[in-house]
Enzyme design. Structure first.
Site, mmCIF file in Angstrom:
data_model
loop_
_atom_site.group_PDB
_atom_site.id
_atom_site.type_symbol
_atom_site.label_atom_id
_atom_site.label_comp_id
_atom_site.label_asym_id
_atom_site.label_seq_id
_atom_site.Cartn_x
_atom_site.Cartn_y
_atom_site.Cartn_z
ATOM 1 N N THR A 1 -3.524 -0.361 25.194
ATOM 2 C CA THR A 1 -2.067 -0.344 25.344
ATOM 3 C C THR A 1 -1.373 -0.961 24.133
ATOM 4 O OG1 THR A 1 -2.434 -0.619 27.682
ATOM 5 C CG2 THR A 1 -0.208 -1.036 26.908
ATOM 6 N N GLY B 1 -6.352 -7.992 28.146
ATOM 7 C CA GLY B 1 -6.891 -9.269 28.592
ATOM 8 C C GLY B 1 -8.010 -9.701 27.663
ATOM 9 N N GLU C 1 -5.138 0.201 34.438
ATOM 10 C CA GLU C 1 -6.031 1.364 34.626
ATOM 11 C C GLU C 1 -5.278 2.560 35.180
ATOM 12 O OE1 GLU C 1 -8.932 1.873 33.411
ATOM 13 O OE2 GLU C 1 -8.684 -0.112 32.556
HETATM 14 C C1 LIG Z 1 -2.093 -7.983 33.807
HETATM 15 C C2 LIG Z 1 -2.284 -6.793 32.912
HETATM 16 C C3 LIG Z 1 -3.487 -6.636 32.244
HETATM 17 C C4 LIG Z 1 -3.660 -5.577 31.350
HETATM 18 N N1 LIG Z 1 -4.831 -5.460 30.660
HETATM 19 C C5 LIG Z 1 -4.961 -4.497 29.724
HETATM 20 C C6 LIG Z 1 -6.144 -4.420 28.927
HETATM 21 O O1 LIG Z 1 -7.089 -5.186 29.076
HETATM 22 N N2 LIG Z 1 -6.195 -3.468 27.944
HETATM 23 C C7 LIG Z 1 -5.181 -2.582 27.733
HETATM 24 O O2 LIG Z 1 -5.298 -1.772 26.848
HETATM 25 N N3 LIG Z 1 -4.062 -2.611 28.505
HETATM 26 C C8 LIG Z 1 -3.920 -3.541 29.493
HETATM 27 N N4 LIG Z 1 -2.789 -3.596 30.266
HETATM 28 C C9 LIG Z 1 -1.731 -2.617 30.061
HETATM 29 C C10 LIG Z 1 -1.657 -1.558 31.160
HETATM 30 O O3 LIG Z 1 -2.752 -0.710 31.058
HETATM 31 C C11 LIG Z 1 -0.312 -0.822 31.019
HETATM 32 O O4 LIG Z 1 0.705 -1.741 31.360
HETATM 33 C C12 LIG Z 1 -0.249 0.407 31.890
HETATM 34 O O5 LIG Z 1 -1.062 1.409 31.378
HETATM 35 C C13 LIG Z 1 1.190 0.950 32.027
HETATM 36 O O6 LIG Z 1 1.738 1.191 30.793
HETATM 37 P P1 LIG Z 1 3.164 0.583 30.396
HETATM 38 O O7 LIG Z 1 3.157 -0.849 30.745
HETATM 39 O O8 LIG Z 1 3.422 0.962 28.997
HETATM 40 O O9 LIG Z 1 4.196 1.299 31.350
HETATM 41 P P2 LIG Z 1 5.013 2.692 31.059
HETATM 42 O O10 LIG Z 1 4.004 3.707 30.684
HETATM 43 O O11 LIG Z 1 6.080 2.385 30.084
HETATM 44 O O12 LIG Z 1 5.563 2.943 32.475
HETATM 45 C C14 LIG Z 1 6.804 2.372 32.936
HETATM 46 C C15 LIG Z 1 7.286 3.147 34.163
HETATM 47 O O13 LIG Z 1 7.560 4.517 33.823
HETATM 48 C C16 LIG Z 1 6.901 5.395 34.697
HETATM 49 N N5 LIG Z 1 6.397 6.547 33.921
HETATM 50 C C17 LIG Z 1 5.882 6.539 32.665
HETATM 51 N N6 LIG Z 1 5.495 7.775 32.310
HETATM 52 C C18 LIG Z 1 5.754 8.583 33.345
HETATM 53 C C19 LIG Z 1 5.540 9.977 33.620
HETATM 54 N N7 LIG Z 1 4.957 10.790 32.723
HETATM 55 N N8 LIG Z 1 5.888 10.450 34.837
HETATM 56 C C20 LIG Z 1 6.461 9.642 35.756
HETATM 57 N N9 LIG Z 1 6.674 8.332 35.566
HETATM 58 C C21 LIG Z 1 6.347 7.803 34.380
HETATM 59 C C22 LIG Z 1 5.716 4.601 35.265
HETATM 60 O O14 LIG Z 1 5.400 5.030 36.584
HETATM 61 C C23 LIG Z 1 6.257 3.174 35.280
HETATM 62 O O15 LIG Z 1 6.897 2.933 36.502
HETATM 63 C C24 LIG Z 1 -2.606 -4.637 31.168
HETATM 64 C C25 LIG Z 1 -1.414 -4.772 31.880
HETATM 65 C C26 LIG Z 1 -1.244 -5.843 32.742
HETATM 66 C C27 LIG Z 1 0.048 -5.974 33.481
#
Ligand SMILES: Cc1cc2nc3c(=O)[nH]c(=O)nc-3n(C[C@H](O)[C@H](O)[C@H](O)COP(=O)(O)OP(=O)(O)OC[C@H]3O[C@@H](n4cnc5c(N)ncnc54)[C@H](O)[C@@H]3O)c2cc1C
Length: 700
Positions: A138, A177, A439
Site C-alpha cells: 500500500t 506493519g 487484505e
Molecule cells: C492496521 C492496518 C495494517 C495494514 N497493514 C498493511 C501491510 O502490512 N502492508 C500493506 O501493504 N498494506 C497494509 N495496510 C493497508 C491496507 O491494505 C489498505 O488500507 C487497504 O488495502 C485499503 O486501501 P486504502 O486504505 O487505500 O483505501 P481506499 O482504496 O482509498 O478505499 C477507501 C474507500 O473507498 C472505497 N473504494 C475504493 N475503491 C473502490 C471501488 N473500485 N469500488 C467501490 N468502492 C471503492 C473503499 O470501499 C473504501 O471504503 C494496512 C492497513 C491497516 C489499517
C-alpha cells in the site's frame, strides 16, 4: 478468589462438558493438550505479563512487545518448536507483536513467490530472524487499486541491478506493519520498468511491465541502521494495535541486485528481457493473499468468541433490575430477552465461522498443492484459484463485518463498564476493526466474489461446463419449484436442508436479478458501458455477495454438524455417545444463526417471494424459543472456547466473574491515582478565584 455464585450455577446447568467444544476447536485431544502446554509457557513467564498494558503509550507498548518477540524466539529454540507450535505459541501471547507481518506475510511470500534458488538463501535467513521482513504494498496515494501503484523498479543493464524509487509522496509506502522500526528487509510491490531499445539520439525509454515483487534490504543486518537512500518511519498512533509499528517507506535510487526480483513465476534476463516461468499460472502470485484471507476468517471466529465470552460471563454475573416481586436479588442481565438476542446469535456466529474457517483452510491447502507442486494442468489450477479466490473474498468480507460489528455490540452489552479499557473490549474491537480493511477492503471484495459468480452464472446459463462446489447450488436453486418450503415438512422450521435450500435460493435469485439488471443497463439506446453499469449496481453487488457468503457459512456449518453426527470429524468429537447433547446444542446454534439473519433480512425473502409473511412470523417466534434453549448453555459455550483470563485481558470477562474486585484493582493501577493531589496541581492551574484570594491575603 472464589467463583461468583452465578457462574457456579450457570456451569452447573450446562447440558454438555465445555471441554467437548475445546476439543472440537483445537482439532482433537492431543492438539488441545499441546496448545495448553504451549500456553503454560507463556503464562508462567513474567515477560509476557500484560496486566498494565492499557496504561502504556504506543512507544512503550512497542518496546514491550519487542521484548516479548525476543523471548518467544528463545522459547521456540529451547523447545525446538515446529512451525505449527510456534504459531500457537505466538497467538497465546494475546499481543500485537511487531514481527507479525514477518510471519504472516513476508515468510509466506518468500515461500510462494521466490524460486528454489532464492529460497535457499532467504528462507533460512528469515526463519532465523536474521532477515526480518514486512510486506510493503500500500502507498499513501493508493491502496485498493494496486494497478496504480507508483513505486518503480527500473532495470539498469549496466550494473545488473534494479533501482528502486518512490518518486512522489503519494508513492511512499504507507501502512505496512513491521515496517516502521522493526523490519530490516521488505517485500516491495513496485512497477517493473525495463529499458526499451534506444538510439544515441533519443533518450532511454522504459516499458512498464506492471507490478512485481522485489526483496529490498532496508537496514544493516548487524547495526539495524537504515541503508543509504532508505527512509522508514512509524506512521503514528492508531485506534489500537499499539504494539505494531505500521510504517512508511521512502526509497531514493536504492539499488538491489537483479536476483532480488521474486522469481518463482517471472524472470528478467541479464539483457533485461522479461519472461514467465514455464508451467506457472498468471494468478499464482495471489496465493499469499488468499492464505492471509483464510487466516482472517479463522481469526474472526476466535476474536468474536473472545468478545462473547467477556460479555456473556459479565451478563451472567451483572444484576440489574427487579422482577415483579421487587424483592430478593436483582435479575441477571442475561435473562433479558433483548440481551440474549444481542449476544447469543453472535456466539452462534463464532461457531459457524469456526466451521467455515476449517473448510476454507482445506480448500486453500488443495489450491496451494495444485499450484505450487504443479500436480494439475493450467486450466484446472486456474479454476481452483478462481474458486478459492471468490470464496475467500466473500467470506472474509462477511465474517469480518459480522465479527467487527459483533465485538462492538458485545462492548455495548456491557453498559458503561464496556467503555473502560480494562473491560478488554475496546482493545479487542480496535484491533479487530482493521480486518475489515486489510487484505482487501470488505466492500471491494464483494465485487470480486460477485464478478466470479456472474461469470459462472452466465457460463452455466449458456450451457457451459458443470459448476464448481461454490456455485453448485445454482442448479437446485433455479429449480426452486421442487424445493420443500421452510416449515412445510415434518420437522417444522428446524429443517437443515430446507434452511440451506432457502438461503441458496435467495442467493441465486439476487444474483439472477443482478445479471438481468446489468444486461438491461448495457443494452438499448441509453445503454451504459460495462464499467458504468457495474458502478451503478454496486449496492446490489454488496447484497449478492452477502447472500452468497451467508449461504456458504451455513453450508459449512451444516457440513460440520454432519461430520459430528456421522462420527468422522477430525477432532474426534461425535464418536462418544455422550457427545450427542453437545451436537444438539450446536444444532440449536445453527438454527439460531440462520433464523436471526433470516428475520433481520426478511424483506429480501419476502420481496423475492421465497417466504410468506406467516413463515417469517414463525421464524421470528422460533428465534425467541431458540434464545431460551441456548441460554442455559451460554456460559459453557464460552468456557468451551477455553480462553484464559490472561488472553481475555478483561476485568468483566474473568473466569471467576469477580468483576467488581477486578474493576477496583484496575482503577487502583491507574497512574493518575498514584499521587493525590496530582503532582503540580497548584502550579499547572491557577484559577481566578485563587489568584484573587492570594492577592487579597497579600493585601491584608
Ligand atoms: C492496521 C492496518 C495494517 C495494514 N497493514 C498493511 C501491510 O502490512 N502492508 C500493506 O501493504 N498494506 C497494509 N495496510 C493497508 C491496507 O491494505 C489498505 O488500507 C487497504 O488495502 C485499503 O486501501 P486504502 O486504505 O487505500 O483505501 P481506499 O482504496 O482509498 O478505499 C477507501 C474507500 O473507498 C472505497 N473504494 C475504493 N475503491 C473502490 C471501488 N473500485 N469500488 C467501490 N468502492 C471503492 C473503499 O470501499 C473504501 O471504503 C494496512 C492497513 C491497516 C489499517
Amino acid at each position: 478468589m472464589e467463583v461468583a455464585p452465578e457462574l457456579v450455577q450457570e456451569r452447573g446447568k450446562a447440558s454438555f462438558p465445555p471441554s467437548t467444544l475445546t476439543q472440537l476447536v483445537d482439532g482433537g485431544v492431543a492438539k488441545m493438550a499441546r496448545r495448553r502446554w504451549l500456553r503454560s509457557l507463556i503464562l508462567s513467564d513474567p515477560i509476557f505479563n500484560n496486566e498494565d498494558s492499557i496504561y502504556l503509550n504506543h512507544t512503550e507498548r512497542y518496546k514491550r512487545a519487542l521484548a516479548k518477540c525476543g523471548r518467544l524466539d528463545q522459547l521456540i529454540n529451547k523447545y525446538r518448536l515446529n512451525e505449527e507450535d510456534s504459531i500457537v505459541l505466538r497467538s497465546c501471547t494475546s499481543e500485537d507483536l511487531p514481527t507479525l507481518l514477518h510471519d504472516l506475510m513476508f515468510l509466506p511470500c518468500l515461500l510462494s513467490l521466490c524460486s528454489e534458488e532464492q529460497q535457499a538463501y532467504w528462507v533460512p535467513a528469515a526463519r532465523s530472524k536474521k532477515v526480518l521482513g514486512c510486506y510493503a504494498q500500500t502507498e499513501l496515494g493508493h491502496g485498493s487499486n494496486i494497478q496504480a501503484l507508483q513505486t518503480t523498479a527500473t532495470f539498469d543493464p549496466a550494473t545488473d541491478e534494479f533501482i528502486m524509487d518512490t518518486p512522489t509522496a503519494q508513492a511512499y509506502k504507507w501502512w505496512p506493519g513491521t515496517l516502521g522500526r522493526t523490519a530490516n528487509t521488505a517485500m516491495v510491490i513496485a512497477r517493473l520498468l525495463l529499458p526499451q531499445e534506444s538510439s544515441s539520439s533519443s533518450p532511454a525509454s522504459y516499458k512498464d511491465m506492471g507490478i512485481h515483487n522485489f526483496i529490498v534490504p532496508l537496514r544493516d543486518l548487524h547495526t539495524h541502521a537504515l541503508l543509504p537512500g532508505v527512509v522508514t518511519r512509524d506512521i503514528g498512533p492508531k485506534i489500537a494495535f499499539a504494539g505494531m509499528d505500521n510504517g512508511c517507506l521512502e526509497l531514493h535510487a536504492v539499488r538491489i541486485p537483479r536476483a532480488n526480483l521474486a522469481q518463482r513465476f517471472v524472470r528478467v534476463t541479464r539483457q533485461g528481457v522479461w519472461s514467465r516461468v514455464e508451467g506457472t499460472h498468471s494468478k499464482a502470485a495471489y496465493v499469499t493473499m488468499m492464505q492471509v484471507r483464510a487466516i482472517i476468517v479463522v481469526h474472526s471466529a476466535r476474536e468474536l468468541s473472545k468478545a462473547c465470552t467477556i460479555a456473556i460471563r459479565y451478563s451472567a454475573v451483572r444484576r440489574q433490575g427487579f422482577d415483579d416481586s421487587k424483592t430478593g436479588s436483582e435479575l441477571q442481565i442475561l435473562d433479558y430477552a433483548s440481551q440474549q438476542y444481542r449476544l447469543l446469535p453472535l456466539l452462534a456466529a463464532s461457531v459457524g465461522f469456526f466451521f467455515c474457517g476449517r473448510a476454507v483452510l482445506t480448500l486453500l491447502a488443495e489450491t496451494e498443492d495444485a499450484l505450487l507442486k504443479g500436480r494439475k494442468g493450467q486450466a484446472e489450477v486456474g479454476a481452483l484459484m478462481g474458486r478459492a479466490h471468490a470464496a475467500l473474498a466473500g467470506l472474509k468480507s462477511l465474517c469480518t463485518t459480522i465479527a467487527a460489528d459483533g465485538i462492538e455490540e458485545c462492548r455495548k452489552c456491557c453498559g458503561g463498564h464496556g467503555y473502560l479499557a480494562c473491560s478488554g473490549l475496546p482493545e479487542l474491537s480496535g484491533n479487530f476493526l482493521q480486518q475489515c480493511t486489510v487484505e482487501g477492503d470488505n466492500v471491494l471484495l464483494t465485487q470480486q466474489t460477485v464478478g466470479y459468480l456472474l461469470k459462472s452464472y452466465i457460463k452455466w446459463r449458456t450451457g457451459g461446463p458443470v459448476l464448481d462446489e461454490e456455485c453448485q447450488y445454482f442448479v437446485t436453486a433455479a429449480d426452486g419449484a421442487h424445493a420443500e418450503g421452510l416449515g412445510e415438512g415434518e420437522k417444522g422450521v428446524r429443517d437443515e436442508p430446507a434452511v440451506l435450500s432457502l438461503f441458496s435460493r435467495r442467493a441465486f435469485a439476487t444474483l439472477e436479478r443482478l445479471a438481468l439488471r446489468l444486461q438491461s443497463l448495457t443494452e438499448g439506446e441509453a445503454s451504459l458501458s460495462q464499467a458504468g453499469a457495474w458502478r451503478r449496481v454496486l449496492v446490489d453487488v454488496m447484497f449478492v455477495s452477502r447472500s452468497h457468503a451467508l449461504y456458504t457459512v451455513l453450508r459449512h456449518f451444516a457440513a460440520g454438524l454432519k461430520s459430528l453426527r456421522d462420527g468422522n470429524d477430525v477432532s474426534g468429537v461425535g464418536k462418544a455417545g455422550a457427545d450427542a447433547a453437545f451436537i444438539r446444542v450446536l444444532e440449536r446454534l445453527f438454527f439460531l444463526f440462520a433464523f436471526y439473519h433470516l428475520s433481520k433480512e426478511a424483506g429480501d425473502f419476502l420481496e423475492l417471494g421465497l417466504l410468506s409473511p406467516e413463515t417469517v412470523a414463525r421464524v421470528r417466534g422460533e428465534v425467541e424459543i431458540l434464545l431460551g434453549e441456548v441460554r442455559p448453555d451460554a456460559v459453557a459455550l464460552c468456557d468451551g472456547w477455553d480462553w484464559d483470563d490472561f488472553e481475555l485481558k478483561s476485568a468483566l470477562g474473568r473466569w471467576d466473574g469477580r468483576y467488581a474486585e477486578a474493576l477496583l484493582a484496575s482503577a487502583k493501577k491507574e497512574p493518575l491515582n498514584h499521587q493525590d493531589p496530582v503532582d503540580g496541581w497548584d502550579r499547572t492551574w491557577q484559577p481566578q478565584w485563587k489568584v484573587e484570594e492570594q492577592t487579597e491575603r497579600a493585601r491584608l
